[in-house]
Design a protein around this motif. Structure first.
Motif, PDB file in Angstrom:
ATOM      1  N   ILE A   1      61.173 -76.224  16.322  1.00 56.91           N
ATOM      2  CA  ILE A   1      60.024 -77.072  16.681  1.00 56.91           C
ATOM      3  C   ILE A   1      59.427 -76.607  18.000  1.00 56.91           C
ATOM      4  O   ILE A   1      58.215 -76.467  18.150  1.00 56.91           O
ATOM      5  N   GLY A   2      60.298 -76.344  18.990  1.00 55.74           N
ATOM      6  CA  GLY A   2      59.822 -75.928  20.305  1.00 55.74           C
ATOM      7  C   GLY A   2      59.003 -74.655  20.234  1.00 55.74           C
ATOM      8  O   GLY A   2      57.892 -74.579  20.770  1.00 55.74           O
ATOM      9  N   VAL A   3      59.537 -73.673  19.551  1.00 57.57           N
ATOM     10  CA  VAL A   3      58.871 -72.370  19.499  1.00 57.57           C
ATOM     11  C   VAL A   3      57.572 -72.448  18.694  1.00 57.57           C
ATOM     12  O   VAL A   3      56.523 -71.967  19.138  1.00 57.57           O
ATOM     13  N   VAL A   4      57.647 -73.087  17.540  1.00 50.41           N
ATOM     14  CA  VAL A   4      56.441 -73.156  16.705  1.00 50.41           C
ATOM     15  C   VAL A   4      55.336 -73.935  17.419  1.00 50.41           C
ATOM     16  O   VAL A   4      54.174 -73.516  17.427  1.00 50.41           O
ATOM     17  N   SER A   5      55.723 -75.047  18.076  1.00 52.34           N
ATOM     18  CA  SER A   5      54.715 -75.828  18.798  1.00 52.34           C
ATOM     19  C   SER A   5      54.074 -74.991  19.892  1.00 52.34           C
ATOM     20  O   SER A   5      52.856 -74.977  20.046  1.00 52.34           O
ATOM     21  N   SER A   6      54.893 -74.294  20.673  1.00 52.44           N
ATOM     22  CA  SER A   6      54.354 -73.460  21.747  1.00 52.44           C
ATOM     23  C   SER A   6      53.428 -72.402  21.182  1.00 52.44           C
ATOM     24  O   SER A   6      52.342 -72.159  21.690  1.00 52.44           O
ATOM     25  N   PHE A   7      53.900 -71.798  20.115  1.00 51.42           N
ATOM     26  CA  PHE A   7      53.157 -70.695  19.513  1.00 51.42           C
ATOM     27  C   PHE A   7      51.771 -71.156  19.066  1.00 51.42           C
ATOM     28  O   PHE A   7      50.769 -70.514  19.343  1.00 51.42           O
ATOM     29  N   ILE A   8      51.737 -72.306  18.387  1.00 50.20           N
ATOM     30  CA  ILE A   8      50.463 -72.794  17.870  1.00 50.20           C
ATOM     31  C   ILE A   8      49.602 -73.339  19.001  1.00 50.20           C
ATOM     32  O   ILE A   8      48.399 -73.088  19.054  1.00 50.20           O
ATOM     33  N   ALA A   9      50.251 -74.059  19.943  1.00 49.38           N
ATOM     34  CA  ALA A   9      49.475 -74.722  20.997  1.00 49.38           C
ATOM     35  C   ALA A   9      48.746 -73.726  21.883  1.00 49.38           C
ATOM     36  O   ALA A   9      47.640 -73.981  22.346  1.00 49.38           O
ATOM     37  N   ILE A  10      49.343 -72.573  22.107  1.00 47.51           N
ATOM     38  CA  ILE A  10      48.756 -71.619  23.050  1.00 47.51           C
ATOM     39  C   ILE A  10      47.654 -70.800  22.386  1.00 47.51           C
ATOM     40  O   ILE A  10      46.822 -70.203  23.045  1.00 47.51           O
TER      41      ILE A  10
ATOM     42  N   ILE B   1      57.051 -69.072  24.688  1.00 48.11           N
ATOM     43  CA  ILE B   1      58.024 -69.105  23.599  1.00 48.11           C
ATOM     44  C   ILE B   1      59.420 -69.346  24.178  1.00 48.11           C
ATOM     45  O   ILE B   1      60.198 -70.147  23.654  1.00 48.11           O
ATOM     46  N   PHE B   2      59.699 -68.682  25.301  1.00 47.82           N
ATOM     47  CA  PHE B   2      60.982 -68.948  25.956  1.00 47.82           C
ATOM     48  C   PHE B   2      61.073 -70.413  26.377  1.00 47.82           C
ATOM     49  O   PHE B   2      62.121 -71.042  26.236  1.00 47.82           O
ATOM     50  N   GLU B   3      59.953 -70.941  26.883  1.00 50.76           N
ATOM     51  CA  GLU B   3      59.941 -72.355  27.245  1.00 50.76           C
ATOM     52  C   GLU B   3      60.299 -73.211  26.044  1.00 50.76           C
ATOM     53  O   GLU B   3      61.092 -74.142  26.147  1.00 50.76           O
ATOM     54  N   GLY B   4      59.705 -72.871  24.907  1.00 55.35           N
ATOM     55  CA  GLY B   4      60.001 -73.601  23.678  1.00 55.35           C
ATOM     56  C   GLY B   4      61.491 -73.549  23.356  1.00 55.35           C
ATOM     57  O   GLY B   4      62.094 -74.535  22.952  1.00 55.35           O
ATOM     58  N   ILE B   5      62.086 -72.373  23.576  1.00 58.64           N
ATOM     59  CA  ILE B   5      63.519 -72.225  23.321  1.00 58.64           C
ATOM     60  C   ILE B   5      64.318 -73.111  24.280  1.00 58.64           C
ATOM     61  O   ILE B   5      65.259 -73.789  23.877  1.00 58.64           O
ATOM     62  N   PHE B   6      63.891 -73.131  25.557  1.00 54.49           N
ATOM     63  CA  PHE B   6      64.596 -73.993  26.521  1.00 54.49           C
ATOM     64  C   PHE B   6      64.492 -75.454  26.099  1.00 54.49           C
ATOM     65  O   PHE B   6      65.490 -76.186  26.090  1.00 54.49           O
ATOM     66  N   TYR B   7      63.266 -75.879  25.772  1.00 53.84           N
ATOM     67  CA  TYR B   7      63.071 -77.270  25.343  1.00 53.84           C
ATOM     68  C   TYR B   7      64.027 -77.594  24.199  1.00 53.84           C
ATOM     69  O   TYR B   7      64.736 -78.597  24.227  1.00 53.84           O
ATOM     70  N   GLY B   8      64.027 -76.724  23.202  1.00 57.53           N
ATOM     71  CA  GLY B   8      64.832 -76.965  22.007  1.00 57.53           C
ATOM     72  C   GLY B   8      66.316 -77.026  22.336  1.00 57.53           C
ATOM     73  O   GLY B   8      67.022 -77.916  21.878  1.00 57.53           O
TER      74      GLY B   8
END
Lengths: 234, 303
Positions: B288-297, B228-235
């Motif tokens: 988008i980053g967080v939701v994608s990470s959340f669903i993908a994992i 989720i943090f990764e998603g935040i960084f991406y975003g």
């Protein structure tokens, strides 16, 4: 069976495991393992050894029958509580399952981090465990810089670090040369002497004969023999 | 302990991000592109709207009054017109002012001066300049002016000349808005799908790790937090790159907009809405980053 008294650490009661209609992995398993035992589970590939172990650390659930861990029905553990349950059990796998991007120290400490241990506790406990598996000098190495035997000792250190009551080792010597295999088995025996129950699945005759403790033989998903001071049969 | 875990997840996320440089690069690129396209569409849409508003401001109806209408009556008509809803403003130009303006526009051309002197009196009519509050209203305003109430005061209206211009502008505006909206939505959907897929790929490459984490007793949340943090960084990173890209694009299309928009209008618009835009992109990107990470994992946490 075991001569010890008290609550068994593991009790299988008429356990069946069916993956699909024509594949019965385990048939009518009745088994008691007492605290402090060292049990070897032997059998050919596909005899059901891995299935049996997966039931123990709750990666799979019995299709029918019950499995008790310290008197508690494992299949009743809620999914969200599984992580806490697993911290009672140390796992050792044939393919080591180390995190490739973490050092030896970090691989072992990860198991403590997930349990929310403080950095001070981690700094204190890891060196002890690494000394036990004789890897103190390699704490900063990455898994791909280690030999197979060393990697397996890291995974044993990781399994030990929670002070688990039970260690489940699934073919821990399967990828190792004979001398490394002996090393690993001696390590497991030493850990057992310190009081931890060990369940070792293997199809290595030499290892079983070296351990010379209780041997349970599986064939076609059934227990075909269960002997104290056993030998490799098949 | 919660804070300690959060901090560990944060550093873990940082490490994952910097370790897998190519994947991070790919994800950030796709997400940046998505954010850029979406916000550029919105930005251009708003700018277009503003330009249309500007053009609309320049449209008006000139109502020429009969020579016998007194200034008093003219002003009464002005007030009357101003009170109708469709009218935004009415300016009264007396025939004297009109003449002055006419003479100064012709900048002392002697033949014109001569001609005016020849006539002896002011040949021009007083008129009212009527601005509608929306360009769609000119039609009905013109109809009102042609009604009995005003008919005998009015010499003529120059609405006819503007009529075509106004209608065309109305057509263009509404179709530009509709097309912009549709393209915007399509881009949003495509970009979300691509970003989601890229992040899924990055999670897929780590599925073995998730399995190991679970087996050593990590809770689902603990495995999930670093991602989720990764998603935040991406975003976050993508948002900052996107807003810079919009700056560059706005600057490079400014010269092309000569004649349509005044110099610096686009950049002025950019700076005026900078913080709002940044916030919007940031929220959207992190979302988008967080939701994608959340669903993908999720699929790797079922052990």
């Amino acid at each position: 069976m075991s001569k010890k008294v008290g609550v068994p650490i593991l009790k299988f009661n008429k356990v069946n495991k069916v993956y699909s209609e024509d594949f019965l992995a385990l048939r009518d398993i009745n088994l008691e393992i007492m605290p402090g035992e060292f049990v070897s589970i032997v059998g050919r590939s596909g005899a059901g050894k891995s299935s049996l172990l997966k039931l123990i650390y709750a990666e799979e659930k019995p299709t029918t029958g019950e499995l008790y861990f310290n008197g508690e029905d494992v299949s009743l553990i809620k999914r969200k509580n599984l992580p806490y349950f697993r911290r009672n059990i140390g796992n050792v796998f044939q393919d080591f399952k180390l995190l490739p991007h973490k050092t030896v120290f970090e691989n072992v400490s990860y198991a403590l981090e997930v349990a929310g241990k403080s950095n001070e506790e981690i700094e204190e406990e890891i060196p002890e465990v690494l000394t036990l598996v004789n890897l103190s000098s390699k704490a900063d190495k990455y898994p791909n810089q280690l030999s197979g035997g060393e990697q397996q000792r890291v995974s044993i250190a990781r399994a030990l670090v929670h002070n688990p009551v039970l260690i489940v080792a699934d073919e821990p010597t399967g990828n190792l040369d004979p001398s490394s295999s002996i090393e690993i088995v001696e390590l497991l025996l030493r850990i057992n002497e310190l009081g931890t129950t060990i369940i070792l699945a293997t199809h290595d005759r030499d290892i079983v004969n070296k351990v010379a403790k209780r041997v349970i033989t599986l064939d076609g998903g059934k227990i075909v023999s269960d002997k104290t001071n056993g030998k490799y049969l098949i | 302990m919660k804070l300690l875990k959060l901090f560990r997840a944060f550093t873990e996320g940082m490490r994952n991000f910097s370790r897998n440089k190519w994947l991070a690069f790919a994800t950030v690129s796709v997400l940046t592109l998505a954010l850029y396209v979406v916000s550029a569409t919105v930005f251009l849409g708003l700018t277009g709207r503003m330009i249309v508003d500007k053009i609309e401001d320049n449209i008006d109806i000139n109502v020429y009054l009969n020579p016998d209408v007194s200034e008093e009556n003219a002003l009464e008509t002005k007030v009357l017109l101003e009170s109708t809803m469709e009218v935004e403003s009415v300016t009264y130009v007396s025939n004297d002012t009109a003449l002055e303006k006419f003479l100064s526009d012709s900048s002392g051309d002697p033949s014109i001066l001569e001609a005016v002197e020849e006539i002896g009196e002011n040949p021009l009519l007083s008129y009212l300049i009527v601005h509608a509050s929306d360009s769609r209203y000119y039609e009905s305003i013109a109809q009102t002016l042609e009604s009995e109430r005003f008919k005998n005061q009015i010499s003529h209206i120059n609405y006819g000349k503007n009529k075509e211009k106004i209608e065309r502008l109305n057509r263009i505006t509404s179709s530009v808005e509709r097309v912009g909206l549709i393209i915007g939505i399509i881009f949003v959907v495509i970009s979300v799908l691509i970003t989601f897929n890229t992040i899924r790929l990055s999670m897929y490459s780590r599925q073995k790790e998730f399995e190991v984490m679970r087996l050593v007793g990590a809770s689902n949340m603990y495995v999930r937090m670093p991602s989720i943090f990764e998603g935040i960084f991406y975003g976050t990173i993508s948002s900052f790159i996107a807003i810079v890209l919009i700056f560059v694009s706005a600057q490079s299309i400014t010269p092309l907009m000569k004649g349509i928009a005044t110099e610096g209008m686009l950049m002025g618009f950019y700076w005026q809405y900078f913080w709002l835009m940044l916030l919007g992109i940031l929220v959207f990107g992190v979302f988008i980053g967080v939701v994608s990470s959340f669903i993908a994992i999720r699929r790797y946490l079922k052990i």
